[in-house]
Design an enzyme around this catalytic site. Structure first.
Site, PDB file in Angstrom:
ATOM      1  N   PRO A 169      52.896   0.358  47.928  1.00 33.81           N
ATOM      2  CA  PRO A 169      52.146  -0.658  48.655  1.00 33.81           C
ATOM      3  C   PRO A 169      52.498  -0.529  50.132  1.00 33.81           C
ATOM      4  CG  PRO A 169      54.069  -1.637  47.596  1.00 33.81           C
ATOM      5  CD  PRO A 169      54.005  -0.202  47.155  1.00 33.81           C
ATOM      6  N   MET A 170      51.501  -0.405  50.994  1.00 29.61           N
ATOM      7  CA  MET A 170      51.777  -0.325  52.438  1.00 29.61           C
ATOM      8  C   MET A 170      50.729  -1.149  53.176  1.00 29.61           C
ATOM      9  SD  MET A 170      52.914   3.618  53.085  1.00 29.61           S
ATOM     10  CE  MET A 170      51.596   4.366  52.108  1.00 29.61           C
TER      11      MET A 170
ATOM     12  N   LYS B 187      59.303  -5.158  43.291  1.00 26.70           N
ATOM     13  CA  LYS B 187      59.721  -4.091  44.209  1.00 26.70           C
ATOM     14  C   LYS B 187      60.795  -4.638  45.135  1.00 26.70           C
ATOM     15  CE  LYS B 187      58.005  -0.655  47.442  1.00 26.70           C
ATOM     16  NZ  LYS B 187      58.188  -1.224  48.780  1.00 26.70           N
TER      17      LYS B 187
ATOM     18  N   ASN C  57      62.171   5.047  45.117  1.00 32.33           N
ATOM     19  CA  ASN C  57      61.289   5.152  46.291  1.00 32.33           C
ATOM     20  C   ASN C  57      62.124   5.380  47.559  1.00 32.33           C
ATOM     21  OD1 ASN C  57      60.087   2.698  48.476  1.00 32.33           O
ATOM     22  ND2 ASN C  57      58.903   4.536  48.101  1.00 32.33           N
ATOM     23  N   GLY C  58      61.521   6.120  48.475  1.00 31.39           N
ATOM     24  CA  GLY C  58      62.118   6.304  49.791  1.00 31.39           C
ATOM     25  C   GLY C  58      62.230   7.756  50.188  1.00 31.39           C
ATOM     26  N   ASP C  59      61.499   8.130  51.243  1.00 22.99           N
ATOM     27  CA  ASP C  59      61.636   9.454  51.864  1.00 22.99           C
ATOM     28  C   ASP C  59      61.205  10.620  50.978  1.00 22.99           C
ATOM     29  OD1 ASP C  59      62.686   7.964  53.888  1.00 22.99           O
ATOM     30  OD2 ASP C  59      64.757   8.629  53.624  1.00 22.99           O
TER      31      ASP C  59
ATOM     32  N   GLY D 115      55.307   6.618  49.715  1.00 22.68           N
ATOM     33  CA  GLY D 115      54.626   5.870  50.757  1.00 22.68           C
ATOM     34  C   GLY D 115      54.156   6.787  51.864  1.00 22.68           C
TER      35      GLY D 115
ATOM     36  N   CYS E 164      60.089  -6.360  51.561  1.00 23.99           N
ATOM     37  CA  CYS E 164      59.564  -6.250  52.931  1.00 23.99           C
ATOM     38  C   CYS E 164      60.596  -6.757  53.935  1.00 23.99           C
ATOM     39  CB  CYS E 164      58.266  -7.044  53.068  1.00 23.99           C
ATOM     40  SG  CYS E 164      57.582  -6.847  54.725  1.00 23.99           S
TER      41      CYS E 164
ATOM     42  N   GLN F 172      49.925  -6.301  44.747  1.00 25.81           N
ATOM     43  CA  GLN F 172      51.219  -6.854  45.140  1.00 25.81           C
ATOM     44  C   GLN F 172      51.051  -8.188  45.846  1.00 25.81           C
ATOM     45  OE1 GLN F 172      53.800  -5.645  48.551  1.00 25.81           O
ATOM     46  NE2 GLN F 172      55.188  -4.970  46.941  1.00 25.81           N
TER      47      GLN F 172
HETATM   48  C1  LIG Z   1      53.205   0.788  57.219  1.00 29.43           C
HETATM   49  C2  LIG Z   1      54.015   0.318  56.047  1.00 29.43           C
HETATM   50  C3  LIG Z   1      53.649  -0.819  55.376  1.00 29.43           C
HETATM   51  C4  LIG Z   1      54.388  -1.264  54.275  1.00 29.43           C
HETATM   52  N1  LIG Z   1      53.969  -2.378  53.596  1.00 29.43           N
HETATM   53  C5  LIG Z   1      54.611  -2.745  52.447  1.00 29.43           C
HETATM   54  C6  LIG Z   1      54.094  -3.787  51.634  1.00 29.43           C
HETATM   55  O1  LIG Z   1      53.064  -4.392  51.918  1.00 29.43           O
HETATM   56  N2  LIG Z   1      54.797  -4.101  50.508  1.00 29.43           N
HETATM   57  C7  LIG Z   1      55.954  -3.458  50.151  1.00 29.43           C
HETATM   58  O2  LIG Z   1      56.549  -3.776  49.120  1.00 29.43           O
HETATM   59  N3  LIG Z   1      56.434  -2.442  50.892  1.00 29.43           N
HETATM   60  C8  LIG Z   1      55.776  -2.057  52.018  1.00 29.43           C
HETATM   61  N4  LIG Z   1      56.229  -0.977  52.724  1.00 29.43           N
HETATM   62  C9  LIG Z   1      57.376  -0.199  52.207  1.00 29.43           C
HETATM   63  C10 LIG Z   1      56.873   0.967  51.352  1.00 29.43           C
HETATM   64  O3  LIG Z   1      56.242   0.497  50.181  1.00 29.43           O
HETATM   65  C11 LIG Z   1      58.052   1.893  50.946  1.00 29.43           C
HETATM   66  O4  LIG Z   1      58.987   1.143  50.214  1.00 29.43           O
HETATM   67  C12 LIG Z   1      58.754   2.503  52.138  1.00 29.43           C
HETATM   68  O5  LIG Z   1      57.814   2.984  53.098  1.00 29.43           O
HETATM   69  C13 LIG Z   1      59.668   3.676  51.724  1.00 29.43           C
HETATM   70  O6  LIG Z   1      58.942   4.678  51.068  1.00 29.43           O
HETATM   71  P1  LIG Z   1      58.468   6.033  51.832  1.00 29.43           P
HETATM   72  O7  LIG Z   1      59.686   6.626  52.476  1.00 29.43           O
HETATM   73  O8  LIG Z   1      57.905   6.900  50.756  1.00 29.43           O
HETATM   74  O9  LIG Z   1      57.466   5.626  52.866  1.00 29.43           O
HETATM   75  C14 LIG Z   1      55.538  -0.549  53.847  1.00 29.43           C
HETATM   76  C15 LIG Z   1      55.899   0.602  54.535  1.00 29.43           C
HETATM   77  C16 LIG Z   1      55.166   1.053  55.621  1.00 29.43           C
HETATM   78  C17 LIG Z   1      55.580   2.310  56.330  1.00 29.43           C
END
Ligand SMILES: Cc1cc2nc3c(=O)[nH]c(=O)nc-3n(C[C@H](O)[C@H](O)[C@H](O)COP(=O)(O)O)c2cc1C
Length: 328
Positions: free
Chosen positions: A17-18, A140, A201-203, A225, A101, A71
């Site tokens: 979710p982003m 999450k 999750n992460g990176d 993400g 968040c 979400q």
């Molecule tokens: C632009 C952006 C918006 C995000 N919005 C949410 C969100 O709405 N809900 C949530 O649980 N996490 C949100 N996240 C966190 C991501 O879901 C994820 O946990 C985080 O980016 C790490 O994963 P990644 O390294 O693959 O990006 C957001 C991250 C980014 C970069």
């Protein structure tokens, strides 16, 4: 096989979710390219309950292939339960609760990652949401509020006891925001603490990252993400790689442009020109990441005011690159 309550996903690779990114046009593309699931951007439960029109549009799922995961974010059990019910009524197959968040605006109202500091309230919210809907509820979270208060294993157990069907763990604390590196091994402490599925999750930006996260954490699935920015095919590639040991190559540039053009068209269709252009611009720029002249392209994209101008900037950039790739 990743089972979320009564649902079984085709594969264990999930789009994160982003906010401002994982909207319906992007989720549809990512799913079409083979991700097992795509979670919606967070929807504020209080705005949902007030039926704010923009929020209702954010949660729209028309034309999206199931299972659909929405979400919700908020800090009041009753409002969260009501928002969950509204989303389930509107077709959500999974309700995901945001406890990760880090944004000040969100944590100030004791929502998002701030819930990790209040395990009692977190449990009340999860239990209320689980009671409110028949569909599986997932949570999450991050590793904890800061490095001195790592409590993801404990919170995951609370989630499990309250009826959650899966937890996803971003391997950072709230204090880290997006700095440093995600700790994939620490996700393993959550995996060992519960019997429900745990997604790491992460990176994850490459096929090797996905495999390393799973190896180091023992997690049941991987959530991606930022690694999917400008490449909606990436989660699907990861899914094939995890299943077979090889992944399909990146689409050739001609196909990449076709995907991009379709993506822009669906964003403009969904949001209209005025709201759609600014949303589309950032996605368009991402599609050129790593390509020659990406910086100048980005500049032109940021100044494109109309769909016609945006499409012409896209074509002017991709045409010569496609020709060169075809000749090579
Ligand atoms: C632009 C952006 C918006 C995000 N919005 C949410 C969100 O709405 N809900 C949530 O649980 N996490 C949100 N996240 C966190 C991501 O879901 C994820 O946990 C985080 O980016 C790490 O994963 P990644 O390294 O693959 O990006 C957001 C991250 C980014 C970069």
């Amino acid at each position: 096989m990743l089972k979320i309550g009564s649902l079984t996903l085709d594969n264990p690779v999930i789009l994160a979710p982003m906010a401002g990114v994982s909207d319906q046009p992007f989720r549809r593309l990512v799913r079409r390219f083979g991700a097992g699931l795509a979670v919606s951007e967070m929807i504020a439960s209080n705005a949902m309950v007030r039926a704010h029109w923009k929020t209702m549009r954010m949660s729209g799922t028309e034309g999206e292939a199931g299972p659909i995961a929405i979400q919700i974010a908020g800090g009041d059990p009753q409002t969260m339960a009501e928002a969950a019910r509204m989303n389930a009524d509107r077709g959500a197959d999974i309700i995901d609760i945001n406890m990760g968040c880090p944004a000040k605006k969100v944590v100030k109202g004791v929502a998002g990652a701030a819930l990790m500091k209040d395990e009692i309230l977190a449990g009340q919210i999860i239990a209320a949401v689980v009671r409110a809907v028949d569909v599986p509820v997932t949570v999450k979270m991050r590793l904890g509020w800061d490095e001195d208060s790592i409590n993801a294993p404990q919170l995951a157990r609370i989630a499990q006891d309250c009826g959650a069907a899966m937890v996803t763990v971003h391997g950072r604390t709230r204090g880290q925001f997006y700095r440093g590196e995600a700790d994939w091994r620490a996700i393993g402490t959550v995996k060992r603490a519960v019997s429900i599925p745990v997604v790491g999750n992460g990176d994850v930006n490459s096929l090797a990252d996905a495999k390393a996260l799973l190896d180091q954490s023992g997690a049941d699935g991987v959530m991606i993400g930022r690694g999917s920015y400008g490449r909606p095919w990436f989660p699907g590639q990861v899914a094939t790689f995890l299943a077979t040991g090889t992944a399909p190559p990146d689409p050739p540039l001609s196909q990449r442009r076709a995907i991009l053009v379709e993506h822009v068209a669906t964003m403009i269709e969904r949001y209209g020109v005025k709201a759609g252009i600014p949303i589309a611009r950032k996605h368009v720029a991402w599609y050129a990441r790593g390509l020659v002249g990406a910086a100048q392209f980005r500049d032109r994209v940021m100044h494109a005011e109309t769909p016609e101008r945006l499409f012409s900037v896209i074509n002017a950039y991709f045409d010569p690159l496609i020709e060169r790739q075809a000749a090579a």
